[in-house]
Structure formats: structure tokens, C-alpha cells
Design a protein around this motif. Structure first.
Motif, PDB file in Angstrom:
ATOM      1  N   TYR A   1       0.599  -0.963  -0.169  1.00  0.00           N
ATOM      2  CA  TYR A   1      -0.378   0.032   0.758  1.00  0.00           C
ATOM      3  C   TYR A   1       0.893   1.337  -0.247  1.00  0.00           C
ATOM      4  N   ALA A   2       0.039   2.109  -0.298  1.00  0.00           N
ATOM      5  CA  ALA A   2       1.005   3.991  -0.445  1.00  0.00           C
ATOM      6  C   ALA A   2      -0.412   4.646  -0.276  1.00  0.00           C
ATOM      7  N   ASP A   3       0.513   5.571   1.088  1.00  0.00           N
ATOM      8  CA  ASP A   3       0.098   6.498   1.874  1.00  0.00           C
ATOM      9  C   ASP A   3       0.396   7.516   2.339  1.00  0.00           C
ATOM     10  N   ALA A   4       0.911   8.611   0.978  1.00  0.00           N
ATOM     11  CA  ALA A   4       1.598   9.873   1.382  1.00  0.00           C
ATOM     12  C   ALA A   4       0.822  10.793   0.249  1.00  0.00           C
ATOM     13  N   GLY A   5       0.078  11.655   1.428  1.00  0.00           N
ATOM     14  CA  GLY A   5      -0.621  12.981   0.947  1.00  0.00           C
ATOM     15  C   GLY A   5      -1.962  12.437   0.037  1.00  0.00           C
ATOM     16  N   ALA A   6      -1.871  12.906  -1.350  1.00  0.00           N
ATOM     17  CA  ALA A   6      -2.748  12.941  -2.092  1.00  0.00           C
ATOM     18  C   ALA A   6      -2.905  11.387  -2.952  1.00  0.00           C
ATOM     19  N   VAL A   7      -1.982  10.392  -3.187  1.00  0.00           N
ATOM     20  CA  VAL A   7      -1.746   9.205  -3.022  1.00  0.00           C
ATOM     21  C   VAL A   7      -2.023   7.946  -1.433  1.00  0.00           C
ATOM     22  N   ARG A   8      -3.018   7.591  -1.863  1.00  0.00           N
ATOM     23  CA  ARG A   8      -3.741   6.146  -0.935  1.00  0.00           C
ATOM     24  C   ARG A   8      -4.613   5.185  -1.835  1.00  0.00           C
ATOM     25  N   TRP A   9      -3.514   3.780  -2.417  1.00  0.00           N
ATOM     26  CA  TRP A   9      -3.793   2.751  -2.380  1.00  0.00           C
ATOM     27  C   TRP A   9      -3.459   1.922  -1.284  1.00  0.00           C
ATOM     28  N   SER A  10      -4.115   0.573  -2.164  1.00  0.00           N
ATOM     29  CA  SER A  10      -3.486  -0.812  -2.096  1.00  0.00           C
ATOM     30  C   SER A  10      -3.971  -1.788  -2.431  1.00  0.00           C
ATOM     31  N   ILE A  11      -3.622  -2.413  -2.552  1.00  0.00           N
ATOM     32  CA  ILE A  11      -3.437  -4.625  -3.657  1.00  0.00           C
ATOM     33  C   ILE A  11      -3.293  -4.825  -2.669  1.00  0.00           C
ATOM     34  N   LYS A  12      -3.816  -6.078  -3.100  1.00  0.00           N
ATOM     35  CA  LYS A  12      -3.400  -7.056  -2.257  1.00  0.00           C
ATOM     36  C   LYS A  12      -2.914  -8.163  -4.006  1.00  0.00           C
ATOM     37  N   LEU A  13      -1.436  -8.671  -3.134  1.00  0.00           N
ATOM     38  CA  LEU A  13      -0.746  -9.335  -4.030  1.00  0.00           C
ATOM     39  C   LEU A  13      -0.819 -10.820  -4.094  1.00  0.00           C
ATOM     40  N   ASP A  14      -0.471 -11.254  -5.162  1.00  0.00           N
ATOM     41  CA  ASP A  14      -0.622 -13.596  -5.577  1.00  0.00           C
ATOM     42  C   ASP A  14       0.026 -13.039  -4.420  1.00  0.00           C
ATOM     43  N   SER A  15       1.205 -13.547  -3.937  1.00  0.00           N
ATOM     44  CA  SER A  15       1.908 -14.712  -3.134  1.00  0.00           C
ATOM     45  C   SER A  15       3.454 -13.505  -2.343  1.00  0.00           C
ATOM     46  N   LEU A  16       3.322 -14.540  -1.396  1.00  0.00           N
ATOM     47  CA  LEU A  16       4.670 -13.805  -0.646  1.00  0.00           C
ATOM     48  C   LEU A  16       6.161 -13.659  -1.386  1.00  0.00           C
ATOM     49  N   ALA A  17       6.190 -14.512  -2.575  1.00  0.00           N
ATOM     50  CA  ALA A  17       6.972 -14.306  -3.141  1.00  0.00           C
ATOM     51  C   ALA A  17       7.050 -13.322  -3.887  1.00  0.00           C
ATOM     52  N   GLN A  18       5.662 -12.616  -4.873  1.00  0.00           N
ATOM     53  CA  GLN A  18       5.883 -11.205  -5.145  1.00  0.00           C
ATOM     54  C   GLN A  18       6.098 -10.161  -3.943  1.00  0.00           C
ATOM     55  N   LEU A  19       5.602  -9.674  -3.032  1.00  0.00           N
ATOM     56  CA  LEU A  19       6.098  -9.192  -2.265  1.00  0.00           C
ATOM     57  C   LEU A  19       7.420  -9.259  -1.705  1.00  0.00           C
ATOM     58  N   SER A  20       8.537 -10.564  -1.475  1.00  0.00           N
ATOM     59  CA  SER A  20       9.548  -9.769  -0.903  1.00  0.00           C
ATOM     60  C   SER A  20      10.234  -9.838  -2.505  1.00  0.00           C
ATOM     61  N   LEU A  21      10.386  -9.966  -3.706  1.00  0.00           N
ATOM     62  CA  LEU A  21      10.267  -9.867  -4.531  1.00  0.00           C
ATOM     63  C   LEU A  21       9.963  -8.043  -5.073  1.00  0.00           C
ATOM     64  N   ILE A  22       9.304  -7.559  -4.730  1.00  0.00           N
ATOM     65  CA  ILE A  22       8.993  -6.029  -4.922  1.00  0.00           C
ATOM     66  C   ILE A  22       9.594  -5.042  -3.837  1.00  0.00           C
ATOM     67  N   LYS A  23       9.792  -6.067  -2.431  1.00  0.00           N
ATOM     68  CA  LYS A  23      10.276  -5.478  -1.558  1.00  0.00           C
ATOM     69  C   LYS A  23      11.672  -5.559  -1.977  1.00  0.00           C
ATOM     70  N   ASP A  24      12.385  -6.346  -2.169  1.00  0.00           N
ATOM     71  CA  ASP A  24      14.042  -5.926  -1.901  1.00  0.00           C
ATOM     72  C   ASP A  24      14.531  -5.538  -3.302  1.00  0.00           C
ATOM     73  N   THR A  25      13.543  -5.219  -4.179  1.00  0.00           N
ATOM     74  CA  THR A  25      13.645  -3.756  -5.694  1.00  0.00           C
ATOM     75  C   THR A  25      14.080  -2.725  -4.696  1.00  0.00           C
ATOM     76  N   LEU A  26      12.607  -2.399  -4.519  1.00  0.00           N
ATOM     77  CA  LEU A  26      13.056  -1.275  -3.994  1.00  0.00           C
ATOM     78  C   LEU A  26      13.745  -0.560  -2.819  1.00  0.00           C
ATOM     79  N   MET A  27      14.099  -1.746  -2.353  1.00  0.00           N
ATOM     80  CA  MET A  27      15.251  -1.457  -0.929  1.00  0.00           C
ATOM     81  C   MET A  27      16.855  -1.902  -1.427  1.00  0.00           C
ATOM     82  N   SER A  28      16.988  -1.849  -3.152  1.00  0.00           N
ATOM     83  CA  SER A  28      17.839  -2.198  -3.392  1.00  0.00           C
ATOM     84  C   SER A  28      18.863  -0.954  -3.663  1.00  0.00           C
TER      85      SER A  28
END
Length: 70
Positions: free
Chosen positions: A43-70
């Protein structure tokens, strides 16, 4: 990186996320993204941006998280 998931496509860059759905595109900067791993929610929550989305798997979530934190 482009990740296909059940609702569309996730386009993940080190500084931004785009979620392309059938009828809409959601954007957020990397620093505005947070995760709920217990329920597979990104999910994103900052100023005018506010949304959330359910992912399909923990693997997807981990891959996204790792990419954003690199």
C-alpha cells in the motif's frame, strides 16, 4: 522489472511503482510504499496518494520489497 499478477502488471523500479490494472494505473514513489506481509498487501499512503492492493504470493511481495530497498 515487470511482474504479472492476477489483477494486471506491477512495474517496479528502484524509485517508483506502477500498478497497471484493466481500467486504471496506480503510481507511488518507493518511499511511500509499505507492506503487510501477513495479508500480502502492498500500500501507498502519502499526501494525495492512497491505495492498497493484494498481491498473489509472498514471493511477489518479497521481490518487490527487495527491489525497492536496493
Amino acid at each position: 522489472m515487470i511482474i504479472d499478477f492476477s489483477q494486471g502488471k506491477l512495474i517496479v523500479m528502484s524509485d517508483e511503482v506502477q500498478i497497471r490494472l484493466a481500467d486504471a494505473t496506480l503510481y507511488a514513489m518507493a518511499e511511500d510504499i509499505q507492506f503487510r506481509t501477513d495479508v500480502l498487501i502492498m500500500y501507498a499512503d502519502a499526501g494525495a496518494v492512497r491505495w492498497s492492493i493484494k498481491l498473489d504470493s509472498l514471493a511477489q511481495l518479497s521481490l518487490i520489497k527487495d527491489t525497492l530497498m536496493s
